[in-house]
Design a protein around this motif. Structure first.
Motif, mmCIF file in Angstrom:
data_model
loop_
_atom_site.group_PDB
_atom_site.id
_atom_site.type_symbol
_atom_site.label_atom_id
_atom_site.label_comp_id
_atom_site.label_asym_id
_atom_site.label_seq_id
_atom_site.Cartn_x
_atom_site.Cartn_y
_atom_site.Cartn_z
ATOM 1 N N CYS A 278 0.843 -1.197 0.000
ATOM 2 C CA CYS A 278 0.000 0.000 0.000
ATOM 3 C C CYS A 278 0.873 1.240 0.000
ATOM 4 C CB CYS A 278 -0.910 0.009 1.221
ATOM 5 S SG CYS A 278 -2.123 -1.311 1.188
ATOM 6 N N HIS A 279 0.502 2.180 -0.829
ATOM 7 C CA HIS A 279 1.241 3.435 -0.911
ATOM 8 C C HIS A 279 0.246 4.576 -0.702
ATOM 9 C CE1 HIS A 279 3.316 6.831 -2.784
ATOM 10 N NE2 HIS A 279 4.413 6.210 -2.384
ATOM 11 N N SER A 280 0.549 5.434 0.248
ATOM 12 C CA SER A 280 -0.380 6.540 0.530
ATOM 13 C C SER A 280 0.038 7.793 -0.232
ATOM 14 C CB SER A 280 -0.416 6.839 2.034
ATOM 15 O OG SER A 280 0.848 7.230 2.490
ATOM 16 N N HIS A 281 -0.970 8.582 -0.559
ATOM 17 C CA HIS A 281 -0.755 9.818 -1.319
ATOM 18 C C HIS A 281 -1.182 11.017 -0.490
ATOM 19 C CE1 HIS A 281 -0.157 7.246 -4.809
ATOM 20 N NE2 HIS A 281 -1.284 6.631 -4.486
ATOM 21 N N TRP A 282 -0.880 11.003 0.797
ATOM 22 C CA TRP A 282 -1.259 12.088 1.685
ATOM 23 C C TRP A 282 -0.188 13.175 1.656
ATOM 24 C CZ3 TRP A 282 -5.891 11.551 4.042
ATOM 25 C CH2 TRP A 282 -6.390 10.271 4.278
ATOM 26 N N THR A 283 -0.616 14.414 1.797
ATOM 27 C CA THR A 283 0.354 15.448 2.136
ATOM 28 C C THR A 283 0.608 15.328 3.631
ATOM 29 O OG1 THR A 283 -1.310 17.120 2.628
ATOM 30 C CG2 THR A 283 -0.551 16.992 0.338
ATOM 31 N N ASN A 284 1.652 15.936 4.114
ATOM 32 C CA ASN A 284 1.991 15.820 5.531
ATOM 33 C C ASN A 284 0.865 16.361 6.413
ATOM 34 O OD1 ASN A 284 3.710 14.974 7.506
ATOM 35 N ND2 ASN A 284 4.886 16.874 7.565
ATOM 36 N N GLU A 285 0.259 17.479 6.026
ATOM 37 C CA GLU A 285 -0.837 18.064 6.805
ATOM 38 C C GLU A 285 -2.077 17.184 6.779
ATOM 39 O OE1 GLU A 285 0.753 19.917 4.343
ATOM 40 O OE2 GLU A 285 2.122 20.856 5.780
ATOM 41 N N GLU A 286 -2.391 16.623 5.599
ATOM 42 C CA GLU A 286 -3.547 15.729 5.494
ATOM 43 C C GLU A 286 -3.367 14.492 6.361
ATOM 44 O OE1 GLU A 286 -5.118 16.432 0.922
ATOM 45 O OE2 GLU A 286 -3.606 14.915 1.312
ATOM 46 N N GLU A 287 -2.165 13.937 6.349
ATOM 47 C CA GLU A 287 -1.916 12.734 7.136
ATOM 48 C C GLU A 287 -2.056 13.009 8.631
ATOM 49 O OE1 GLU A 287 1.299 9.106 7.417
ATOM 50 O OE2 GLU A 287 1.859 10.948 6.392
ATOM 51 N N LYS A 288 -1.511 14.124 9.102
ATOM 52 C CA LYS A 288 -1.632 14.486 10.518
ATOM 53 C C LYS A 288 -3.089 14.705 10.898
ATOM 54 C CE LYS A 288 2.878 16.630 11.122
ATOM 55 N NZ LYS A 288 3.588 17.889 11.354
ATOM 56 N N PHE A 289 -3.829 15.438 10.046
ATOM 57 C CA PHE A 289 -5.240 15.696 10.323
ATOM 58 C C PHE A 289 -6.033 14.401 10.395
ATOM 59 C CE2 PHE A 289 -9.538 16.198 8.618
ATOM 60 C CZ PHE A 289 -10.082 17.015 9.587
ATOM 61 N N PHE A 290 -5.818 13.517 9.421
ATOM 62 C CA PHE A 290 -6.590 12.282 9.390
ATOM 63 C C PHE A 290 -6.237 11.368 10.553
ATOM 64 C CE2 PHE A 290 -8.013 8.172 7.767
ATOM 65 C CZ PHE A 290 -9.316 8.524 7.446
ATOM 66 N N GLU A 291 -4.975 11.315 10.938
ATOM 67 C CA GLU A 291 -4.577 10.500 12.088
ATOM 68 C C GLU A 291 -5.217 11.016 13.372
ATOM 69 O OE1 GLU A 291 -2.907 7.632 12.256
ATOM 70 O OE2 GLU A 291 -2.866 7.629 10.074
ATOM 71 N N ILE A 292 -5.221 12.335 13.556
ATOM 72 C CA ILE A 292 -5.849 12.923 14.746
ATOM 73 C C ILE A 292 -7.349 12.680 14.727
ATOM 74 C CG2 ILE A 292 -6.377 15.102 15.903
ATOM 75 C CD1 ILE A 292 -3.535 16.007 15.100
ATOM 76 N N LEU A 293 -7.980 12.843 13.566
ATOM 77 C CA LEU A 293 -9.414 12.598 13.441
ATOM 78 C C LEU A 293 -9.745 11.142 13.751
ATOM 79 C CD1 LEU A 293 -12.215 13.678 12.559
ATOM 80 C CD2 LEU A 293 -11.644 12.866 10.263
ATOM 81 N N THR A 294 -8.975 10.218 13.195
ATOM 82 C CA THR A 294 -9.216 8.796 13.427
ATOM 83 C C THR A 294 -9.022 8.441 14.898
ATOM 84 O OG1 THR A 294 -8.507 8.292 11.180
ATOM 85 C CG2 THR A 294 -8.541 6.463 12.736
ATOM 86 N N LEU A 295 -7.959 8.941 15.509
ATOM 87 C CA LEU A 295 -7.717 8.684 16.927
ATOM 88 C C LEU A 295 -8.847 9.245 17.782
ATOM 89 C CD1 LEU A 295 -5.745 7.652 19.145
ATOM 90 C CD2 LEU A 295 -4.838 9.974 19.199
ATOM 91 N N SER A 296 -9.322 10.427 17.441
ATOM 92 C CA SER A 296 -10.402 11.044 18.206
ATOM 93 C C SER A 296 -11.698 10.259 18.081
ATOM 94 C CB SER A 296 -10.639 12.476 17.730
ATOM 95 O OG SER A 296 -9.495 13.253 17.911
ATOM 96 N N VAL A 297 -12.068 9.908 16.862
ATOM 97 C CA VAL A 297 -13.355 9.259 16.623
ATOM 98 C C VAL A 297 -13.373 7.814 17.115
ATOM 99 C CG1 VAL A 297 -14.899 8.462 14.778
ATOM 100 C CG2 VAL A 297 -13.990 10.778 14.728
#
Length: 115
Positions: free
Chosen positions: A54-73
């Motif tokens: 698997c290869h992700s195409h996230w920008t650094n900001e998108e990846e941080k945001f999504f990780e925080i969102l996932t951890l929160s939810v």
């Protein structure tokens, strides 16, 4: 929780339960679809075997945001809700036991005064 903390029927939940469930399902689907948009399978060969990674195409900001969102939810919000619910149930049980104990003491005093 509702049957212990609120012995009367909780009408808001009864009237809005389908909306709440629809929102939860919608958020789950949206979060899972983001993986399909931003992650792809890339093939490679190692030795005589063909593999995929698997290869992700996230920008650094998108990846941080999504990780925080996932951890929160998936962790923080459910943990806070569970702590609140268990504390509320525990306090309700403690209050009930304290009021029952005071009634027992009152009843014993009344019984002893009759004799």
């Amino acid at each position: 929780y509702l049957s212990i903390a609120h012995s009367k029927p909780f009408s808001w939940i009864q009237t809005h339960k389908m909306i709440v469930l629809a929102i939860i399902w919608f958020l789950g689907i949206v979060m899972s679809l983001s993986y399909n948009v931003k992650i792809s399978a890339v093939s490679f060969t190692y030795g005589k075997h063909h593999y995929y990674t698997c290869h992700s195409h996230w920008t650094n900001e998108e990846e941080k945001f999504f990780e925080i969102l996932t951890l929160s939810v998936t962790f923080a919000i459910p943990l806070i809700v569970l702590i609140y619910v268990y504390l509320a149930i525990g306090l309700q049980i403690i209050r009930h036991n304290l009021s029952r104990d005071s009634n027992i003491n009152r009843d014993e005093a009344n019984f002893n005064s009759i004799e």
